[in-house]
Design an enzyme around this catalytic site. Structure first.
Site, mmCIF file in Angstrom:
data_model
loop_
_atom_site.group_PDB
_atom_site.id
_atom_site.type_symbol
_atom_site.label_atom_id
_atom_site.label_comp_id
_atom_site.label_asym_id
_atom_site.label_seq_id
_atom_site.Cartn_x
_atom_site.Cartn_y
_atom_site.Cartn_z
ATOM 1 C CG ASP A 10 -1.877 -1.126 1.248
ATOM 2 O OD1 ASP A 10 -2.168 -1.664 0.172
ATOM 3 O OD2 ASP A 10 -2.354 -1.467 2.348
HETATM 4 N N1 URA Z 1 -1.391 -5.933 3.839
HETATM 5 C C1 URA Z 1 -1.857 -4.670 3.809
HETATM 6 O O1 URA Z 1 -2.922 -4.395 4.351
HETATM 7 N N2 URA Z 1 -1.146 -3.743 3.157
HETATM 8 C C2 URA Z 1 0.043 -3.990 2.566
HETATM 9 O O2 URA Z 1 0.649 -3.085 2.005
HETATM 10 C C3 URA Z 1 0.523 -5.298 2.625
HETATM 11 C C4 URA Z 1 -0.201 -6.257 3.265
#
Ligand code: URA
Length: 248
Positions: free
Chosen positions: A106
């Site tokens: 993310d």
């Molecule tokens: N899980 C999440 O919620 N975000 C990420 O970036 C990776 C795993």
């Protein structure tokens, strides 16, 4: 393999631009098969040519693998009109190589992100069939308990229908704000955030620390990157494909 120009081969390692490669050759710092290279235009077979720069043998890889310590605020994408992507963190000669991130983190997630132009191996690393664990460190709003660990261990079906495979939640610190290490073998959209939100404990901070046997290099500061070593790449290449279950 098809013969290629020497300056192109040097630039393909991502260590030098074509211009820098030409300069190295002019300065007599590049040996091919033991003798100083006469010209940037020399045609060489990357499979058989022995090239050395400043006395160091050069390993020509078919594919490029980069380990990046992704900072928050950049997208794990190859292009985005709205903001910086992880490719913007790379040197221009690497940006031109068609690298893409191996899976997504993310925008606000930090830590280990691999970039490559090797589609087949990238696919193997991401497929849940290959059981490549992804290990994260999370800070969570709320007190994590053994029940949360059990829910992760069982696997979860979220209210929106998302099926999450069994995962590991290891509590490192429990309190009003808790710290945990989480191991997933898949990578669904916002998976950790959604799993923890379903437990009523939203994520405050998330960092990926490891993929398979490959930990994030602690020497890499936020936003810094380096090429994978031969040994690291071998570890990734040696991932076993588990046999298919017999249905009879
Ligand atoms: N899980 C999440 O919620 N975000 C990420 O970036 C990776 C795993």
């Amino acid at each position: 393999m098809k013969a290629q120009r020497l300056d192109k081969l040097l630039a393909s390692t991502g260590k030098w631009s074509r211009r820098e490669a030409k300069l190295l050759i002019r300065q007599g710092r590049v040996l091919t098969d033991g003798v100083p290279a006469a010209s940037a235009e020399a045609q060489l077979d990357p499979e058989t040519a022995e090239i050395a720069v400043d006395g160091e043998p050069l390993r020509l890889r078919e594919n490029t693998w980069v380990m990046l310590n992704k900072p928050a605020g950049v997208l794990s994408a190859t292009e985005d009109g709205a903001g910086p992507t992880v490719l913007d963190l790379l040197a221009p000669e690497l940006r031109r190589k068609g690298l893409f991130p191996v899976g997504r983190l993310d925008k606000d997630t930090e830590g280990l992100l691999l970039l490559t132009d090797d589609g087949a191996l990238a696919h193997r690393l991401l497929s849940p069939r290959h059981h490549v664990d992804k290990v994260y460190r999370a800070r969570v709003d709320g007190c994590l308990t053994g029940e949360d660990c059990a829910a992760f261990r069982r696997g979860m079906v979220l209210k929106d229908g998302l099926h999450c495979l069994p995962a590991e939640l290891e509590i490192l610190e429990a309190g009003a704000v808790s710290e945990a290490r989480i191991t997933l073998r898949e990578g669904k959209f916002h998976q950790i955030k959604r799993m923890l939100a379903a437990r009523g404990k939203p994520v405050l901070y998330l960092r990926r620390e490891k993929m398979g046997n490959l930990p994030l290099d602690p020497e890499l500061s936020s936003g810094a990157y380096r090429f994978l070593t031969d040994r690291e790449l071998k570890t990734l290449q040696e991932l076993e494909i588990p046999p298919k279950k017999d249905k009879t």
